[in-house]
Scaffold this motif. Sequence first.
Motif, mmCIF file in Angstrom:
data_model
loop_
_atom_site.group_PDB
_atom_site.id
_atom_site.type_symbol
_atom_site.label_atom_id
_atom_site.label_comp_id
_atom_site.label_asym_id
_atom_site.label_seq_id
_atom_site.Cartn_x
_atom_site.Cartn_y
_atom_site.Cartn_z
ATOM 1 N N MET A 259 5.482 -4.435 -11.389
ATOM 2 C CA MET A 259 4.522 -4.992 -12.355
ATOM 3 C C MET A 259 3.609 -3.869 -12.850
ATOM 4 O O MET A 259 2.504 -3.680 -12.347
ATOM 5 N N ALA A 261 2.647 -3.738 -16.019
ATOM 6 C CA ALA A 261 1.909 -4.220 -17.195
ATOM 7 C C ALA A 261 0.442 -4.452 -16.869
ATOM 8 O O ALA A 261 0.085 -4.768 -15.737
ATOM 9 N N VAL A 263 -1.986 -7.001 -17.340
ATOM 10 C CA VAL A 263 -1.984 -8.431 -17.691
ATOM 11 C C VAL A 263 -3.432 -8.899 -17.820
ATOM 12 O O VAL A 263 -4.260 -8.630 -16.943
ATOM 13 N N ASP A 265 -6.632 -10.888 -17.426
ATOM 14 C CA ASP A 265 -7.083 -11.811 -16.387
ATOM 15 C C ASP A 265 -7.620 -13.108 -16.989
ATOM 16 O O ASP A 265 -7.658 -14.132 -16.321
ATOM 17 N N PRO A 292 -3.239 -17.272 -14.651
ATOM 18 C CA PRO A 292 -2.601 -17.168 -13.336
ATOM 19 C C PRO A 292 -2.229 -15.703 -13.077
ATOM 20 O O PRO A 292 -1.994 -14.940 -14.017
ATOM 21 N N ASP A 293 -2.185 -15.309 -11.812
ATOM 22 C CA ASP A 293 -1.801 -13.941 -11.464
ATOM 23 C C ASP A 293 -0.280 -13.879 -11.337
ATOM 24 O O ASP A 293 0.305 -14.500 -10.446
ATOM 25 N N VAL A 294 0.342 -13.156 -12.257
ATOM 26 C CA VAL A 294 1.810 -13.134 -12.313
ATOM 27 C C VAL A 294 2.381 -12.555 -11.017
ATOM 28 O O VAL A 294 3.290 -13.125 -10.399
ATOM 29 N N LEU A 295 1.829 -11.416 -10.596
ATOM 30 C CA LEU A 295 2.370 -10.730 -9.415
ATOM 31 C C LEU A 295 2.287 -11.614 -8.167
ATOM 32 O O LEU A 295 3.245 -11.704 -7.396
ATOM 33 N N PHE A 311 0.558 -2.509 -9.585
ATOM 34 C CA PHE A 311 -0.249 -1.403 -10.088
ATOM 35 C C PHE A 311 -1.721 -1.810 -10.014
ATOM 36 O O PHE A 311 -2.035 -2.998 -10.032
ATOM 37 N N ALA A 312 -2.598 -0.845 -9.936
ATOM 38 C CA ALA A 312 -4.024 -1.151 -9.994
ATOM 39 C C ALA A 312 -4.699 -0.102 -10.870
ATOM 40 O O ALA A 312 -4.646 1.089 -10.564
ATOM 41 N N ALA A 313 -5.245 -0.552 -11.963
ATOM 42 C CA ALA A 313 -6.002 0.342 -12.830
ATOM 43 C C ALA A 313 -7.467 0.188 -12.446
ATOM 44 O O ALA A 313 -8.037 -0.886 -12.624
ATOM 45 N N LYS A 328 -5.947 -4.667 -2.811
ATOM 46 C CA LYS A 328 -5.177 -5.350 -3.866
ATOM 47 C C LYS A 328 -3.737 -5.573 -3.420
ATOM 48 O O LYS A 328 -3.144 -6.620 -3.675
ATOM 49 N N LYS A 332 -2.201 -9.337 -3.274
ATOM 50 C CA LYS A 332 -1.105 -9.701 -4.176
ATOM 51 C C LYS A 332 0.206 -9.873 -3.435
ATOM 52 O O LYS A 332 1.204 -10.268 -4.033
#
Length: 391
Positions: A259, A261, A263, A265, A292-295, A311-313, A328, A332
């Motif tokens: 994941m 992308a 996304v 929130d 909703p949280d896709v991951l 991923f975490a930005a 995270k 997740k």
Amino acid sequence: MSGGIAAYKACTVLRLLRESGHEVRVAPTEAALRFVGAPTWEALSGHPVTTSVWTNVHRVAHVELGRWAELVIVAPATADLLARAAVGLADDLLTTSLLTATCPILLSPAMHTEMWQNPATQANVALLRSRGFHVLDPAVGRLTGADSGSGRLPDPTDIVAAGLALLAPQDFIGRHVLVSAGGTREAVDPVRYLGNRSSGRQGVAIAQRAAERGARVTLVGANLDVVVPAGIDVVAVESAEQMGVAMLGLLPTADVIIMAAAVADFRPSDVSDHKIKKTSSAPTAIELRTNPDVLTTLTAARTPGQIFIGFAAETIGGDELMLAGRDKLQRKGCDLLVANDVSGGQVFGQSTTAAIIVDSRGGLLAVPSTTKIDLADQLLDVVATWESEAG
Ligand code: CTP
């Protein structure tokens, strides 16, 4: 390169290879130098250029070049060059080097349609392929003059991608890699949306390298700013909701789920079905609801053997980034998480990045500033090791 009008495009091939960190040496034929001169090749490659085995004889140039190369690309490969290579002629530096090279050789033909379709050329190509040469099909389009047809040199980026794919380890054969990339857009009205700065570059780089390493790759792309290389199945989506539906639908056949992308929130609670006008009754605020949280949805539906990468930005660095990454990862439910510090515009839309990769077994890999392609490779290396350690 051999002597065709497309030799000028080989300058871009050379540049792209050097930009991706490779050392390049040029072996033109005499005819190639009639199209683009030796000074251009010398300046672009940083190495002296000769067509002849009679220059620097003491160094036995053709043997040295053949042994030195990890990859040979002939672009453009003319009908004459294909014929000479097919019968093993060795009357200049290029053809002798083709005989001494033991690495993968990629030939990228370019010529007029009639020459390409001629049975002699087709027989030479078939023979070369049967001997292990990789021969790209020429592109279709405008030729030298006003005519068009099959025989055009493919785009330099495609030639380089095909060449670099030959250098890649084939350690993802038989695996289906599902990657999300880009940034979702949440509609406000038919004209406006809430979006983010993700270009999709990192996710596309991962998809590209996974494909080059032999995987079947599906890319769920949201509003990508970058071109997706050939050979990758693309599902285009716009919003977080569409991304969730697409990813969940593809999940059952995926072995590796990444994941990448960005996304959204939140999305506007109400989407206006008409353009919101600048009148006195125009809203002064947009009410939001949580997406909703896709991951998290994906990891909750995991089947044995699947590996999930998030991923975490973040806008923090050092230990704080590591701790946020671990937190995270756990929240997740993923196996690996790539965390990077995106503050100061240092990642979004850029071709370079830096990151840490944390995993659910307590491991940590710091990847200092590098290209997004290299980070993709390092991540796939971790995935390959992860799977082998899982038995
Ligand atoms: N992600 C997701 N669905 C969302 C939001 C994020 O699947 N609705 C995924 C991203 O693709 C990424 C990971 O979760 O792989 C982390 O995204 P990030 O935006 O950094 O985390 P958030 O959960 O949004 O946390 P926060 O914004 O509070 O940092």
